[in-house]
Design an enzyme around this catalytic site. Structure first.
Site, PDB file in Angstrom:
ATOM      1  N   PRO A   1      27.482   5.779  19.761  1.00 50.56           N
ATOM      2  CA  PRO A   1      26.911   6.330  20.983  1.00 50.56           C
ATOM      3  C   PRO A   1      27.018   7.846  21.102  1.00 50.56           C
ATOM      4  O   PRO A   1      28.047   8.435  20.761  1.00 50.56           O
ATOM      5  CB  PRO A   1      27.729   5.675  22.104  1.00 50.56           C
ATOM      6  CG  PRO A   1      28.481   4.578  21.487  1.00 50.56           C
ATOM      7  CD  PRO A   1      28.457   4.727  20.013  1.00 50.56           C
ATOM      8  N   ASN A   2      25.933   8.425  21.572  1.00 52.77           N
ATOM      9  CA  ASN A   2      25.824   9.859  21.906  1.00 52.77           C
ATOM     10  C   ASN A   2      25.701  10.795  20.704  1.00 52.77           C
ATOM     11  O   ASN A   2      25.472  11.989  20.877  1.00 52.77           O
ATOM     12  CB  ASN A   2      26.987  10.316  22.812  1.00 52.77           C
ATOM     13  CG  ASN A   2      27.021   9.551  24.110  1.00 52.77           C
ATOM     14  OD1 ASN A   2      25.989   9.407  24.771  1.00 52.77           O
ATOM     15  ND2 ASN A   2      28.168   9.011  24.489  1.00 52.77           N
TER      16      ASN A   2
ATOM     17  N   ARG B   1      24.277  18.526  22.448  1.00 52.12           N
ATOM     18  CA  ARG B   1      25.432  18.041  23.176  1.00 52.12           C
ATOM     19  C   ARG B   1      26.667  18.915  22.917  1.00 52.12           C
ATOM     20  O   ARG B   1      27.123  19.035  21.784  1.00 52.12           O
ATOM     21  CB  ARG B   1      25.717  16.619  22.677  1.00 52.12           C
ATOM     22  CG  ARG B   1      26.966  16.008  23.164  1.00 52.12           C
ATOM     23  CD  ARG B   1      27.291  14.733  22.364  1.00 52.12           C
ATOM     24  NE  ARG B   1      28.462  14.108  22.932  1.00 52.12           N
ATOM     25  CZ  ARG B   1      29.237  13.256  22.285  1.00 52.12           C
ATOM     26  NH1 ARG B   1      28.934  12.891  21.063  1.00 52.12           N
ATOM     27  NH2 ARG B   1      30.290  12.748  22.870  1.00 52.12           N
TER      28      ARG B   1
ATOM     29  N   TYR C   1      30.891  20.218  19.232  1.00 54.44           N
ATOM     30  CA  TYR C   1      30.317  19.437  18.133  1.00 54.44           C
ATOM     31  C   TYR C   1      29.427  20.241  17.195  1.00 54.44           C
ATOM     32  O   TYR C   1      28.917  19.705  16.216  1.00 54.44           O
ATOM     33  CB  TYR C   1      29.554  18.241  18.710  1.00 54.44           C
ATOM     34  CG  TYR C   1      30.438  17.305  19.501  1.00 54.44           C
ATOM     35  CD1 TYR C   1      31.494  16.640  18.876  1.00 54.44           C
ATOM     36  CD2 TYR C   1      30.252  17.096  20.874  1.00 54.44           C
ATOM     37  CE1 TYR C   1      32.336  15.798  19.584  1.00 54.44           C
ATOM     38  CE2 TYR C   1      31.086  16.251  21.589  1.00 54.44           C
ATOM     39  CZ  TYR C   1      32.117  15.605  20.952  1.00 54.44           C
ATOM     40  OH  TYR C   1      32.947  14.775  21.650  1.00 54.44           O
TER      41      TYR C   1
ATOM     42  N   ASN D   1      31.219   7.309  12.242  1.00 49.40           N
ATOM     43  CA  ASN D   1      31.619   8.063  13.433  1.00 49.40           C
ATOM     44  C   ASN D   1      31.258   7.179  14.617  1.00 49.40           C
ATOM     45  O   ASN D   1      30.092   7.055  14.997  1.00 49.40           O
ATOM     46  CB  ASN D   1      30.906   9.416  13.533  1.00 49.40           C
ATOM     47  CG  ASN D   1      31.446  10.246  14.694  1.00 49.40           C
ATOM     48  OD1 ASN D   1      32.137   9.726  15.569  1.00 49.40           O
ATOM     49  ND2 ASN D   1      31.134  11.532  14.711  1.00 49.40           N
TER      50      ASN D   1
ATOM     51  N   ALA E   1      32.754   7.464  21.178  1.00 47.04           N
ATOM     52  CA  ALA E   1      33.768   7.032  22.147  1.00 47.04           C
ATOM     53  C   ALA E   1      34.266   5.615  21.887  1.00 47.04           C
ATOM     54  O   ALA E   1      35.389   5.262  22.298  1.00 47.04           O
ATOM     55  CB  ALA E   1      33.200   7.137  23.560  1.00 47.04           C
TER      56      ALA E   1
ATOM     57  N   ASP F   1      37.675  -5.279  15.234  1.00 45.48           N
ATOM     58  CA  ASP F   1      37.688  -6.606  14.618  1.00 45.48           C
ATOM     59  C   ASP F   1      36.585  -6.734  13.570  1.00 45.48           C
ATOM     60  O   ASP F   1      36.773  -7.392  12.539  1.00 45.48           O
ATOM     61  CB  ASP F   1      37.528  -7.698  15.687  1.00 45.48           C
ATOM     62  CG  ASP F   1      38.814  -7.900  16.478  1.00 45.48           C
ATOM     63  OD1 ASP F   1      39.857  -7.337  16.093  1.00 45.48           O
ATOM     64  OD2 ASP F   1      38.766  -8.628  17.495  1.00 45.48           O
TER      65      ASP F   1
ATOM     66  N   GLU G   1      36.743   6.452   8.763  1.00 41.25           N
ATOM     67  CA  GLU G   1      36.525   6.934  10.144  1.00 41.25           C
ATOM     68  C   GLU G   1      36.386   8.450  10.109  1.00 41.25           C
ATOM     69  O   GLU G   1      37.255   9.134   9.574  1.00 41.25           O
ATOM     70  CB  GLU G   1      37.734   6.528  10.993  1.00 41.25           C
ATOM     71  CG  GLU G   1      37.733   7.107  12.393  1.00 41.25           C
ATOM     72  CD  GLU G   1      39.022   6.787  13.162  1.00 41.25           C
ATOM     73  OE1 GLU G   1      39.840   5.959  12.689  1.00 41.25           O
ATOM     74  OE2 GLU G   1      39.205   7.385  14.232  1.00 41.25           O
TER      75      GLU G   1
ATOM     76  N   HIS H   1      35.273  12.102  12.416  1.00 41.29           N
ATOM     77  CA  HIS H   1      34.965  12.761  13.690  1.00 41.29           C
ATOM     78  C   HIS H   1      34.669  14.227  13.420  1.00 41.29           C
ATOM     79  O   HIS H   1      35.359  14.860  12.604  1.00 41.29           O
ATOM     80  CB  HIS H   1      36.153  12.668  14.663  1.00 41.29           C
ATOM     81  CG  HIS H   1      36.551  11.272  14.943  1.00 41.29           C
ATOM     82  ND1 HIS H   1      35.852  10.458  15.804  1.00 41.29           N
ATOM     83  CD2 HIS H   1      37.554  10.507  14.441  1.00 41.29           C
ATOM     84  CE1 HIS H   1      36.410   9.265  15.831  1.00 41.29           C
ATOM     85  NE2 HIS H   1      37.447   9.255  15.009  1.00 41.29           N
TER      86      HIS H   1
ATOM     87  N   ARG I   1      42.526  17.063  21.444  1.00 41.88           N
ATOM     88  CA  ARG I   1      41.667  17.024  22.636  1.00 41.88           C
ATOM     89  C   ARG I   1      42.342  16.239  23.766  1.00 41.88           C
ATOM     90  O   ARG I   1      43.565  16.145  23.806  1.00 41.88           O
ATOM     91  CB  ARG I   1      40.302  16.446  22.245  1.00 41.88           C
ATOM     92  CG  ARG I   1      39.590  17.324  21.205  1.00 41.88           C
ATOM     93  CD  ARG I   1      38.189  16.855  20.935  1.00 41.88           C
ATOM     94  NE  ARG I   1      37.366  16.888  22.146  1.00 41.88           N
ATOM     95  CZ  ARG I   1      36.192  16.281  22.250  1.00 41.88           C
ATOM     96  NH1 ARG I   1      35.705  15.589  21.238  1.00 41.88           N
ATOM     97  NH2 ARG I   1      35.506  16.361  23.369  1.00 41.88           N
TER      98      ARG I   1
HETATM   99  C1  DQA Z   1      33.651  12.158  18.256  1.00 45.51           C
HETATM  100  C2  DQA Z   1      34.886  12.258  19.153  1.00 45.51           C
HETATM  101  C3  DQA Z   1      34.853  11.206  20.238  1.00 45.51           C
HETATM  102  O1  DQA Z   1      35.997  11.319  21.074  1.00 45.51           O
HETATM  103  C4  DQA Z   1      33.620  11.371  21.099  1.00 45.51           C
HETATM  104  O2  DQA Z   1      33.556  10.344  22.049  1.00 45.51           O
HETATM  105  C5  DQA Z   1      32.366  11.463  20.317  1.00 45.51           C
HETATM  106  C6  DQA Z   1      32.371  12.229  19.075  1.00 45.51           C
HETATM  107  C7  DQA Z   1      33.597  13.319  17.226  1.00 45.51           C
HETATM  108  O3  DQA Z   1      32.803  13.223  16.294  1.00 45.51           O
HETATM  109  O4  DQA Z   1      34.323  14.309  17.354  1.00 45.51           O
HETATM  110  O5  DQA Z   1      31.315  10.957  20.728  1.00 45.51           O
HETATM  111  O6  DQA Z   1      33.692  10.937  17.534  1.00 45.51           O
END
Ligand code: DQA
Length: 148
Positions: free
Chosen positions: A12-13, A20, A25, A76, A79, A89, A100, A102, A109
């Site tokens: 998401p996002n 954003r 980011y 990635n 949230a 799971d 993982e 980010h 943060r």
């Molecule tokens: C994120 C960090 C997360 O906390 C956040 O919700 C994101 C982006 C990052 O790439 O830094 O959407 O995964």
């Protein structure tokens, strides 16, 4: 080395990258990041997928596992990282390695971002290198395959 197939999965996002919160980011859009990965690793076959929906991410992971030709996942989860037990799971239920990643350093943060419920079931974690986090994740996966 055989050609590797890597799924780059964004939650998401992350479709909003570039617009954003660029101070956190960066200015790269998700398309920029994906294109740069393709350019940096010409020997790798990438599948890029982004969704705002948790269930679609789970289905993509299962599809990738069932197809049997995916060597690893760069994830990635946005949230969802911080609260999705369903995602955790799903990662635990598949055998392909998941890294993982980010863009931001989630440990520098807000308090709620300092917990990842998925790290424990991931093969590695990369956080805080901007768009380069994805590249480092791919390098990690390549290294894992070479160790096999
Ligand atoms: C994120 C960090 C997360 O906390 C956040 O919700 C994101 C982006 C990052 O790439 O830094 O959407 O995964």
């Amino acid at each position: 080395m055989d050609i590797l197939s890597i799924l780059v999965l964004n939650g998401p996002n992350l479709s909003r990258l570039g617009k954003r919160e660029p101070e956190i980011y960066g200015n790269h859009t998700l398309d920029d990041i994906n294109r740069e990965l393709t350019e940096a690793f010409p020997g790798i076959s990438f599948d890029f997928f982004q969704s705002e929906e948790e269930g679609e991410l789970l289905e993509k992971l299962f599809h990738c596992e069932d197809q049997g030709n995916c060597n690893g996942v760069i994830l990635n989860a946005g949230a969802l990282t911080h609260y999705s037990i369903a995602l955790r799971d799903a990662i635990g239920a598949i055998s392909i390695p998941v890294i993982e990643v980010h863009l931001s350093n989630i440990y520098a943060r807000e308090e709620f971002r300092r917990t990842s419920v998925i790290s424990e079931v991931c093969s590695g974690v990369i956080s805080g290198f901007g768009a380069n986090s994805y590249h480092l994740g791919v390098r990690g996966l390549i290294g894992m395959q070479e160790l096999k």
